[in-house]
Design a protein around this motif. Structure first.
Motif, PDB file in Angstrom:
ATOM      1  N   TYR A  99       0.781  -2.886  -6.290  1.00 18.98           N
ATOM      2  CA  TYR A  99       1.988  -3.310  -5.587  1.00 18.98           C
ATOM      3  C   TYR A  99       1.980  -2.889  -4.116  1.00 18.98           C
ATOM      4  N   GLY A 100       1.568  -1.665  -3.840  1.00 16.74           N
ATOM      5  CA  GLY A 100       1.565  -1.188  -2.457  1.00 16.74           C
ATOM      6  C   GLY A 100       0.687  -2.034  -1.558  1.00 16.74           C
ATOM      7  N   ARG A 101      -0.445  -2.521  -2.092  1.00 18.11           N
ATOM      8  CA  ARG A 101      -1.353  -3.344  -1.294  1.00 18.11           C
ATOM      9  C   ARG A 101      -0.738  -4.702  -0.991  1.00 18.11           C
ATOM     10  N   ILE A 102       0.073  -5.213  -1.923  1.00 18.58           N
ATOM     11  CA  ILE A 102       0.764  -6.479  -1.685  1.00 18.58           C
ATOM     12  C   ILE A 102       1.923  -6.267  -0.709  1.00 18.58           C
ATOM     13  N   ARG A 103       2.701  -5.231  -0.938  1.00 14.90           N
ATOM     14  CA  ARG A 103       3.891  -4.986  -0.109  1.00 14.90           C
ATOM     15  C   ARG A 103       3.534  -4.674   1.341  1.00 14.90           C
ATOM     16  N   MET A 104       2.361  -4.058   1.563  1.00 12.65           N
ATOM     17  CA  MET A 104       1.982  -3.719   2.931  1.00 12.65           C
ATOM     18  C   MET A 104       1.748  -4.971   3.768  1.00 12.65           C
ATOM     19  N   LEU A 105       1.413  -6.093   3.123  1.00 13.66           N
ATOM     20  CA  LEU A 105       1.210  -7.328   3.868  1.00 13.66           C
ATOM     21  C   LEU A 105       2.503  -7.765   4.541  1.00 13.66           C
ATOM     22  N   SER A 106       3.626  -7.568   3.841  1.00  5.18           N
ATOM     23  CA  SER A 106       4.924  -7.901   4.416  1.00  5.18           C
ATOM     24  C   SER A 106       5.243  -6.994   5.601  1.00  5.18           C
ATOM     25  N   SER A 107       4.940  -5.704   5.458  1.00  2.00           N
ATOM     26  CA  SER A 107       5.176  -4.771   6.565  1.00  2.00           C
ATOM     27  C   SER A 107       4.325  -5.131   7.777  1.00  2.00           C
ATOM     28  N   LEU A 108       3.069  -5.515   7.522  1.00  2.00           N
ATOM     29  CA  LEU A 108       2.168  -5.889   8.616  1.00  2.00           C
ATOM     30  C   LEU A 108       2.700  -7.092   9.380  1.00  2.00           C
ATOM     31  N   SER A 109       3.031  -8.163   8.649  1.00  2.00           N
ATOM     32  CA  SER A 109       3.498  -9.372   9.321  1.00  2.00           C
ATOM     33  C   SER A 109       4.868  -9.160   9.953  1.00  2.00           C
ATOM     34  N   PHE A 110       5.723  -8.340   9.325  1.00  2.67           N
ATOM     35  CA  PHE A 110       7.030  -8.026   9.909  1.00  2.67           C
ATOM     36  C   PHE A 110       6.853  -7.320  11.248  1.00  2.67           C
ATOM     37  N   ALA A 166       1.724   5.654  -0.490  1.00  8.80           N
ATOM     38  CA  ALA A 166       2.879   5.960  -1.336  1.00  8.80           C
ATOM     39  C   ALA A 166       2.618   5.563  -2.789  1.00  8.80           C
ATOM     40  N   THR A 167       1.921   4.445  -3.004  1.00  9.31           N
ATOM     41  CA  THR A 167       1.559   4.042  -4.362  1.00  9.31           C
ATOM     42  C   THR A 167       0.648   5.081  -5.010  1.00  9.31           C
ATOM     43  N   TRP A 168      -0.282   5.588  -4.231  1.00  9.70           N
ATOM     44  CA  TRP A 168      -1.164   6.658  -4.722  1.00  9.70           C
ATOM     45  C   TRP A 168      -0.352   7.919  -5.013  1.00  9.70           C
ATOM     46  N   ALA A 169       0.558   8.275  -4.113  1.00 11.57           N
ATOM     47  CA  ALA A 169       1.367   9.486  -4.294  1.00 11.57           C
ATOM     48  C   ALA A 169       2.268   9.389  -5.515  1.00 11.57           C
ATOM     49  N   ALA A 170       2.757   8.195  -5.818  1.00 13.59           N
ATOM     50  CA  ALA A 170       3.643   8.028  -6.975  1.00 13.59           C
ATOM     51  C   ALA A 170       2.948   8.446  -8.265  1.00 13.59           C
ATOM     52  N   ARG A 171       1.657   8.181  -8.362  1.00 14.38           N
ATOM     53  CA  ARG A 171       0.903   8.559  -9.561  1.00 14.38           C
ATOM     54  C   ARG A 171       0.550  10.040  -9.554  1.00 14.38           C
ATOM     55  N   ARG A 172       0.494  10.654  -8.390  1.00  9.19           N
ATOM     56  CA  ARG A 172       0.073  12.056  -8.291  1.00  9.19           C
ATOM     57  C   ARG A 172       1.250  13.034  -8.400  1.00  9.19           C
ATOM     58  N   ILE A 173       2.320  12.765  -7.679  1.00  6.82           N
ATOM     59  CA  ILE A 173       3.437  13.722  -7.642  1.00  6.82           C
ATOM     60  C   ILE A 173       4.664  13.225  -8.400  1.00  6.82           C
ATOM     61  N   GLY A 174       4.669  11.959  -8.797  1.00  4.99           N
ATOM     62  CA  GLY A 174       5.799  11.416  -9.540  1.00  4.99           C
ATOM     63  C   GLY A 174       6.796  10.727  -8.623  1.00  4.99           C
ATOM     64  N   LEU A 175       7.546   9.810  -9.182  1.00  2.00           N
ATOM     65  CA  LEU A 175       8.505   9.014  -8.419  1.00  2.00           C
ATOM     66  C   LEU A 175       9.670   9.851  -7.900  1.00  2.00           C
ATOM     67  N   ARG A 176      10.082  10.857  -8.677  1.00  2.00           N
ATOM     68  CA  ARG A 176      11.183  11.733  -8.255  1.00  2.00           C
ATOM     69  C   ARG A 176      10.831  12.470  -6.963  1.00  2.00           C
ATOM     70  N   MET A 218       7.422   5.944  13.810  1.00  3.61           N
ATOM     71  CA  MET A 218       6.187   6.075  13.037  1.00  3.61           C
ATOM     72  C   MET A 218       6.422   6.964  11.814  1.00  3.61           C
ATOM     73  N   ILE A 219       7.219   8.009  12.004  1.00  5.47           N
ATOM     74  CA  ILE A 219       7.523   8.925  10.902  1.00  5.47           C
ATOM     75  C   ILE A 219       8.486   8.279   9.920  1.00  5.47           C
ATOM     76  N   SER A 220       9.512   7.606  10.444  1.00  2.96           N
ATOM     77  CA  SER A 220      10.472   6.961   9.546  1.00  2.96           C
ATOM     78  C   SER A 220       9.817   5.840   8.760  1.00  2.96           C
ATOM     79  N   GLY A 221       8.797   5.197   9.329  1.00  2.86           N
ATOM     80  CA  GLY A 221       8.079   4.157   8.604  1.00  2.86           C
ATOM     81  C   GLY A 221       7.351   4.697   7.388  1.00  2.86           C
ATOM     82  N   VAL A 222       6.749   5.863   7.538  1.00  7.03           N
ATOM     83  CA  VAL A 222       6.088   6.511   6.396  1.00  7.03           C
ATOM     84  C   VAL A 222       7.111   6.858   5.321  1.00  7.03           C
ATOM     85  N   ALA A 223       8.250   7.415   5.748  1.00  5.10           N
ATOM     86  CA  ALA A 223       9.291   7.794   4.794  1.00  5.10           C
ATOM     87  C   ALA A 223       9.875   6.574   4.089  1.00  5.10           C
TER      88      ALA A 223
END
Length: 391
Positions: free
Chosen positions: A124-135, A254-264, A295-300
């Motif tokens: 999902y993250g790889r698909i969603r990033m396309l929208s962020s890129l074009s936006f 973030a997709t990678w982090a969700a599997r490592r640290i959990g969604l919470r 740049m920081i708020s984009g990561v968050a």
């Protein structure tokens, strides 16, 4: 799936042409800060009412792709009239109508992605990033274009982008979809079914609403703050574009982090970081400094978005994905926007810096609520594994 990738690219491109400029678009037609807050708050109410309807249409009635097509064409048509010399009340009604149709975009698009991707927890993250890129590219390019040509181009360019979204959805509308089945005794259509199936959604929605209140108010009035500090349309575009372009790698991370640290943990940590950025907008006094924080708020923001979408994927069954995503959007873009813009319209007109301090504090409360409601590390891993192994 190629059509899904193209959909996210075109949707991001089209949204970048208009969303960063909504508040300034109103300002150029004679609306003051309080009026802008009122119009966007009413638009938020319309969004709140509309988005669960789109979820029901996507899961039960029309199907997700067909409902998305209707929404895209409606959003394009209603904005064409904005260029005409109309009374303020009519212009406000057009913006409200635009939000009614635009409320369908995120929940239906994300439900399509979660339902069609073989492994949404990883893909999902790889698909969603396309929208962020074009936006990001679109918003920056549009800002410089509006510098030279003015904001009269916005409705025309948006209508063309909306038509492109409807066109690329044609092959996706042919894909078979399992429809949600109404359960006796459950009121509220597929939305009521989703809440009764997973009561934890109530707490999750509270957390999402509190955090996104800050994001909504910050986003609406940050454009005005940039102008007040001597910025140009290109600065507004850079603010939105820098944030969106930062999301491109951040969505995958973030997709990678969700599997490592959990969604919470992902949601709560991202909320704290985003709120820190909101607080900084109260004290930074140059457009360049504010743009740098984006740049920081984009990561968050990436962490918040990924955790919201995947939480619905983990907690709700496949036929209820559009309704679950709609519930998140109802809070994030509806209830939160209503309250955030109403509060913002009053506070910003008096003390601009006070607005960012207030809504940032409310967002921190949302981070605490999220810690007690979203799936933890073990539940996140197990839920994402089930998604991956489902046929």
């Amino acid at each position: 799936m190629l059509a899904l990738r193209v959909l996210y690219l075109i949707a991001g491109l089209a949204l970048g042409l208009i969303f960063p400029f909504i508040s300034v678009l109103l300002q150029t037609r004679g609306f003051d800060a309080a009026s802008i807050g009122l119009v966007t708050a009413v638009a938020g109410i319309a969004f709140t009412i509309s988005v669960p309807v789109w979820g029901h249409l996507g899961d039960v009635t029309l199907g997700r792709a067909r409902a998305y097509q209707v929404a895209a064409l409606g959003a394009g048509l209603v904005m064409i009239a904005y260029s005409a010399p109309l009374q303020s009340v009519v212009l406000a009604a057009i913006i409200v109508g635009f939000f009614v149709f635009a409320s369908a975009f995120s929940p239906l698009g994300d439900a399509l992605a979660v339902g069609l991707l073989p492994d949404p927890g990883r893909q999902y993250g790889r698909i969603r990033m396309l929208s962020s890129l074009s936006f990001g590219v679109s918003a920056i390019g549009a800002g410089f274009l509006y510098n030279a040509m003015g904001y009269g181009l916005v409705p025309i360019l948006w209508a063309a982008g909306a038509a492109g979204i409807a066109l690329v959805l044609v092959p996706l509308a042919r894909v078979k979809q399992r429809r949600a089945v109404h359960r006796a005794g459950v009121k509220g259509g597929s939305i009521g079914l989703a809440l009764s199936t997973q009561p934890r959604m109530w707490g999750i929605l509270a957390a999402v609403g509190l955090v996104y209140l800050g994001i909504a108010a910050g986003g609406t009035f940050l454009a005005l703050r940039l102008i007040a500090l001597g910025g140009q349309p290109s600065d507004i575009a850079l603010s939105a574009g820098v944030s969106a372009l930062t999301e491109v790698p951040a969505m995958v991370a973030a997709t990678w982090a969700a599997r490592r640290i959990g969604l919470r943990a992902l949601f709560s940590l991202s909320a704290v970081v985003y709120c820190a950025c909101i607080f900084s907008w109260a004290v930074l006094d140059t457009p360049g400094a504010i743009i740098a924080t984006r740049m920081i708020s984009g990561v968050a923001y990436s962490g918040l978005w990924i955790s919201c979408v995947l939480t619905v994927g983990v907690l709700l069954p496949g036929p209820l994905q559009a309704s679950g995503q709609a519930l998140n959007q109802m809070m994030a873009g509806g209830v939160a926007a209503v309250l955030g813009n109403a509060i913002g319209g009053v506070i910003y007109g008096q003390i601009a810096a006070g607005l960012f301090a207030v809504v940032g504090s409310i967002g921190l409360v949302g981070a605490v609520v999220a810690w007690g409601t979203l799936p933890g590390r073990a539940e996140s891993r197990a839920g994402l594994a089930v998604q991956r192994n489902s046929p």
